[in-house]
Design an enzyme around this catalytic site. Structure first.
Site: not given
Ligand code: PEP
Length: 259
Positions: A11-13, A96, A98, A168, A174, A214, A235-236
């Site tokens: 997930n590049w957001k 999600h 966010e 999640e 994040g 994370s 994500g990150g």
């Molecule tokens: C996500 O965006 O779903 C996520 C898990 O982000 P991160 O890995 O950065 O915590």
């Protein structure tokens, strides 16, 4: 019980423009191979989906939408529907954290999106998870329970085959504060038990449940080797092609057939 097949979603957001996404894909495609038991999915910015869908080897990667609107067409200025995404993406994130916490999407919105995705031949990845304060109050299972019930209301057993669940925890996304493997197992056992209650034992065994929060190249194997975990939502750590490729390598190693 998890599947041997793993699903790894990047997930590049709201990062990487169209050109950067395309360069990234080019780089990543050289680093990862096609593996029968590992499905790789990229969720770039909506703007890059069309470009990547022309560029991508669809046997190597599938694409996902990070978001969409639940109506199929009409006067909804600025929105993109699952009908418009049809044929471009195979998956779409729904619920999600966010979307729930920054954009205040409700379980009702989430449910409408799960239905819209399925109606349009797109597999919804329904994200559920508690906030830090809900966790501190011992409400994790209740929150997950409500989000599952809210997101899956009106979904039939046949439709459930298309659904993927991602656990999640909001506090882990994040923050660099990833959940302990035992806590992930406990949450996913509870998810499967609710699916069993709603749809039966077969559905509960077969539904793919991912962990996200994370995850890094260093921690990926801690989750991928858990019996309950069918993959990762990253994500990150997916923003760097090498770090994501290492996570993918860990996924190969976690399948019975290995790399
Ligand atoms: C996500 O965006 O779903 C996520 C898990 O982000 P991160 O890995 O950065 O915590």
């Amino acid at each position: 019980m998890a599947q041997d097949k793993k699903l790894i979603i990047a997930n590049w957001k709201m990062n990487l423009g169209v050109h950067e996404s395309s360069l990234y894909l080019h780089k990543l495609a050289e680093k990862v191979k096609i593996h029968r038991d590992v499905q790789l999915v990229l969720a770039p910015t909506m703007l890059a989906l069309q470009t990547l869908s022309l560029q991508v080897n669809h046997r190597q990667f599938k694409l996902a939408a990070q978001n969409f609107y639940w109506r199929d067409h009409g006067a909804f200025t600025g929105e993109v529907s699952a009908t418009q995404l049809r044929g471009i993406v195979s998956y779409a994130l729904v619920g999600h954290s966010e979307r729930r916490h920054v954009f205040h999407e409700t379980d009702k919105d989430t449910r409408a999106k799960v239905q819209a995705a399925i109606r349009n031949g797109i597999r919804p990845v329904l994200c559920v998870g508690e906030t830090a304060s809900e966790r501190a109050a011992g409400e994790t299972k209740d929150i997950i329970h409500d989000q599952l019930l809210g997101g899956l209301a009106n979904i039939t057993s046949d439709e459930l085959d298309q659904v993927i669940i991602a656990y999640e925890p909001v506090w882990a996304i994040g923050t660099g504060n990833n959940a302990l493997p035992n806590d992930v197992t406990e949450a996913i056992v509870s998810i499967r038990s609710q699916i069993k209650h709603l749809y039966g034992a077969k559905a509960s065994n077969e539904i793919q449940v991912l962990y996200g929060g994370s995850v890094t190249a260093d921690s990926a194997a801690d989750y991928l080797t858990l019996a309950e975990v069918d993959g990762l939502l990253v994500g990150g750590a997916s923003l760097d092609a090498q770090s994501f490729a290492t996570i993918v390598e860990k996924a190969y190693n976690s399948t019975k057939k290995g790399a």
